[in-house]
Design a protein around this motif. Structure first.
Motif, mmCIF file in Angstrom:
data_model
loop_
_atom_site.group_PDB
_atom_site.id
_atom_site.type_symbol
_atom_site.label_atom_id
_atom_site.label_comp_id
_atom_site.label_asym_id
_atom_site.label_seq_id
_atom_site.Cartn_x
_atom_site.Cartn_y
_atom_site.Cartn_z
ATOM 1 N N TYR A 52 0.827 -1.210 0.000
ATOM 2 C CA TYR A 52 0.000 0.000 0.000
ATOM 3 C C TYR A 52 0.862 1.260 0.000
ATOM 4 O O TYR A 52 0.601 2.194 -0.764
ATOM 5 N N GLU A 77 0.922 4.115 -2.996
ATOM 6 C CA GLU A 77 0.613 5.527 -2.808
ATOM 7 C C GLU A 77 1.739 6.418 -3.320
ATOM 8 O O GLU A 77 1.484 7.506 -3.838
ATOM 9 N N ALA A 126 -8.136 7.826 -4.497
ATOM 10 C CA ALA A 126 -8.490 7.868 -3.079
ATOM 11 C C ALA A 126 -9.513 6.795 -2.761
ATOM 12 O O ALA A 126 -9.428 6.130 -1.721
ATOM 13 N N THR A 149 -7.783 3.585 -2.632
ATOM 14 C CA THR A 149 -7.024 3.465 -1.391
ATOM 15 C C THR A 149 -7.909 3.049 -0.235
ATOM 16 O O THR A 149 -7.537 2.190 0.567
ATOM 17 N N VAL A 150 -9.104 3.660 -0.163
ATOM 18 C CA VAL A 150 -10.013 3.307 0.923
ATOM 19 C C VAL A 150 -10.380 1.826 0.831
ATOM 20 O O VAL A 150 -10.359 1.103 1.831
ATOM 21 N N LEU A 197 -7.211 -0.272 1.806
ATOM 22 C CA LEU A 197 -6.881 -0.230 3.230
ATOM 23 C C LEU A 197 -7.933 -0.947 4.070
ATOM 24 O O LEU A 197 -7.589 -1.628 5.039
#
Lengths: 177, 104, 478
Positions: free
Chosen positions: C127, C131, C161, C164-165, C168
């Protein structure tokens, strides 16, 4: 079901966190929105602290509640004074329409969760038998050294980003005016 | 309080934060507000990670992860704010309608 | 290894920024050259490391077992090649020295990020590096601060984004069920069958979230909304990097890696086949209707990534090997096409295909290399793209979905169609008005073009010699 005082404080902070997130969403003034976000962060950091991660809580408080708010407020101050109609700023009409329906999914989710609670097995891995032998700092500096390198690279990227995106090209501005 | 109930309490608050964030992303037309919506989603994720560490009794492992994640997200938000400022400077507005020129 | 691929570029970037600007400007390009060439050569020649085997370098690229280490070697070579080309194109396109310097730095940082993605053996480290790649891509897209560039960058920011959410959340859930994040433990936890019913449903949900996040990063239909905008609006030197490797390293390669080594996809997956076919079809049809050269290439990327996904979805040796080989091939020919687009843009001042035409007489090298690249993309033998598509389609056929294989072949003809239309409008036909004075691009655009064209051709031609070793299992299967 017994609730210890610690649990009680966790629930209070969780509720306050959700309320401030709601406030951030509902506020018509973008500055209040940013403050609501900061407040969310503050309550979240209390939750993190109570859930046994004090150092992470410190980071959440200083970096998210502090630094990100600074970023947002400076961005708002760069944008706001230059004359905006508030309606354009917010998309107000559409917002009002949707506002009515916000409680509906929230209630549905809560009801669904309450119904589901006792149906499913617990998907949580059991804690390590003898407790993990490593302390948090050992994990950070030994096991996850490459993540720290990643942080350093990320910050470097951020520096370039700020140089590129925030810097006003003076000559370009001169020619535009 | 036993772990199972705690899990569902934390999970429901995570889901609440996600709903609030997604709702905001859908409703707003202001680029900066979109960033705020992204941040609310990130808060939900942070809470989920904390819950994972707490429930499995591995806070020693999850803390470095949360710290790294917070640093990474700050940089992302700073860069994203930079993009919004640049958009404002080139279009004179932060309305999302100013970003609908690319099509096809 | 890890020093060469992550620490050295990082130190180089730091030192460059401490040196006086004029010296650093000149040095940054040559440092990038040195780093990419050294890492490429290193990967191809190191024999003692566990992730390479065999003697002949080309064989090494083509003949691998499906273990993470060998995937890594292929990716490192692709990354080095694309970054190498992007450095040349950046040198060629940017007239502002300051911007060129920032571009070179970001390119190095993005390379570090991609190497880290390939390296990581832990979901969270993955991750972090994803990023890094994403953040440096945002800046690269918005580098020239044009209206379109900012729009493309913001769309990428938003969708990235969301990805990413998803990723994660999935990481948190997997940590909850497995108690660890490194690939081995998670794999053992997911595939051993020790999880009870509730927990395994939970884990499946987590895996779905992760795959959805990677679909966004990889620009797979229907999550592709950001990709054409980002590719076409970025400065062309950045498009070379984005189109050539970023989505593949961040999305597709990671998906292959995780599917094979962590999530343990060992049955043909109709979901992956479905999404792959959708990408192939939507990408191809959309590419046919484009006027902008770069935008057409972007849609073509979506379509080609679809082939990689169906190869992965077939979950047998041919499909997966073909998928990995296609990642490499795709980064070679797509980079080549973007380099050509950069040459056309710089020399003629436009990428609008309606205003171009007849360039192949005036720009022979660019014209010729683009023909090679498009033939390879369309899967015309004996170029390298043909072999990877062949393997993918064999794999899909073997996995028991001949219909999908046939549709994939038919859609491959679409590739030929839109590239022929592109060739006709840009390079063949009558010279367009106003382009009489146009000249061939200078060596800075031709060096990467020629290098990449030679690679496409040579790998395609050498492939038959490898038939004996590579296709032995094929004979027993057919």
């Amino acid at each position: 079901m017994t609730i210890s005082p610690n649990d009680f404080f966790i629930f209070i902070s969780l509720a306050l966190m959700t309320l401030s997130a709601l406030w951030a969403v509902m506020a018509t003034d973008i500055l209040k929105s940013a403050l609501g976000l900061a407040l969310t962060s503050v309550f979240l950091s209390i939750v993190i602290f109570l859930l046994g991660s004090p150092l992470a809580a410190v980071f959440e408080l200083s970096v998210c509640a502090g630094l990100i708010t600074v970023v947002f407020i400076s961005a708002i101050s760069m944008i706001k004074p230059e004359g905006h109609t508030r309606g354009e700023d917010l998309g107000l009409r559409r917002k009002r329409r949707l506002k009515k329906y916000l409680p509906l999914p929230l209630l549905l989710v809560i009801a669904g969760i309450l119904l589901w609670v006792n149906r499913t097995g617990l998907p949580v891995s059991p804690p390590p038998p003898d407790g993990s032998p490593l302390t948090m700092l050992e994990v950070m500096w030994d096991e996850r050294r490459i993540d720290l390198a990643g942080q350093a690279i990320m910050i470097l990227v951020g520096v370039f980003g700020i140089v590129v995106l925030f810097k006003e090209y003076m000559n370009r501005k001169g020619s535009a005016d | 309080m036993e772990i199972m109930s705690m899990f569902w309490v934390l999970a429901s608050f995570v889901i609440l934060l996600f709903i609030i964030g997604i709702y905001y992303l859908l409703v707003t037309r202001n680029l900066l507000r979109i960033l705020i919506g992204m941040e609310i989603l990130t808060k939900g994720v942070t809470l989920l990670l904390v819950a994972a560490g707490y429930l499995t009794g591995r806070t020693n492992i999850i803390q470095p992860i949360i710290i790294t994640m917070i640093v990474v997200e700050v940089v992302i938000i700073a860069v994203a704010a930079g993009v919004v400022i640049a958009a404002y400077r080139s279009n004179g507005t932060v309305n999302i309608r100013s970003l609908r020129n690319l099509k096809g | 290894m890890i020093t060469l691929f992550i620490a050295v570029p990082l130190v180089v970037v730091l030192i460059l920024n401490l040196l006086p600007r004029k010296l650093a400007n000149a040095l940054s390009f040559w440092c990038g050259m040195a780093l990419t060439v050294i890492s490429g050569v290193y990967v191809l020649t190191t024999s003692q490391s566990s992730w390479l085997f065999g003697f002949d370098p080309v064989k090494r690229i083509l003949n691998w077992e499906i273990v993470p280490s060998d995937l890594s070697a292929v990716m490192f070579v692709s990354i080095a090649l694309v970054v190498f080309s992007a450095f040349w194109v950046g040198q060629y396109l940017f007239s502002d020295k300051n911007r060129q310097f920032i571009f070179n730095n970001l390119l190095l940082l993005c390379m570090v990020g991609m190497n880290g993605v390939v390296f990581s053996r832990d979901l969270f480290t993955l991750y972090v590096f994803l990023e890094i790649v994403a953040a440096s891509s945002f800046i690269l897209i918005a580098l020239e601060k044009t209206k379109a560039g900012i729009e493309g960058a913001f769309k990428y920011v938003l969708l990235s984004a969301i990805a990413t959410v998803l990723i994660l959340s999935s990481i948190a859930l997997l940590f909850m069920t497995c108690g660890s994040l490194d690939y081995h433990t998670v794999r053992a936890c997911l595939t051993s069958g020790q999880l009870d019913a509730g927990a395994s449903r939970f884990a499946l949900f987590a895996v779905c979230l992760f795959v959805a996040g990677l679909f966004i990063k990889g620009g797979i239909v229907p999550f592709h909304g950001w990709l054409p905008d980002a590719y076409s609006s970025a400065p062309t030197a950045a498009s070379v990097l984005l189109g050539g490797i970023v989505t593949k390293a961040a999305g597709v390669f990671t998906l292959v890696q995780l599917a094979q080594n962590v999530f343990g996809f060992d049955k043909p997956s109709p979901v992956l086949l479905g999404f792959g076919m959708l990408s192939i079809a939507v990408g191809a049809f959309a590419a046919l209707g484009q006027k902008d050269f770069k935008r057409m290439l972007a849609y073509s990327s979506i379509s080609q990534i679809g082939y990689i996904i169906i190869g992965l979805g077939s979950a047998n040796v041919f499909g997966v090997v073909g998928a990995i080989f296609h990642i490499f091939n795709h980064s070679v020919f797509k980079t080549l096409l973007f380099v050509n687009a950069a040459a056309v843009e710089k020399q003629s001042g436009t990428v609008d295909m309606d205003r171009l035409g007849g360039l192949s007489n005036k720009m022979p090298v660019t014209g010729f290399t683009s023909v090679l690249a498009f033939l390879s993309t369309a899967g015309v033998p004996p170029l390298s793209g043909f072999w990877s598509k062949l393997l993918i389609i064999l794999g899909v056929w073997q996995s028991g979905s001949p219909t999908v294989a046939i549709i994939a072949i038919l859609l491959s003809l679409m590739t030929l169609a839109y590239f022929l239309s592109m060739q006709r409008r840009v390079f063949f036909g009558k010279l367009a008005a106003g382009l009489e004075e146009i000249r061939e691009a200078d060596f800075r655009a031709l060096v990467p073009a020629v290098v990449l064209a030679v690679i496409t051709l040579v790998i395609g031609l050498i492939f038959p010699w490898l038939l004996g070793t590579f296709l032995v299992p094929l004979e027993s299967l057919l």
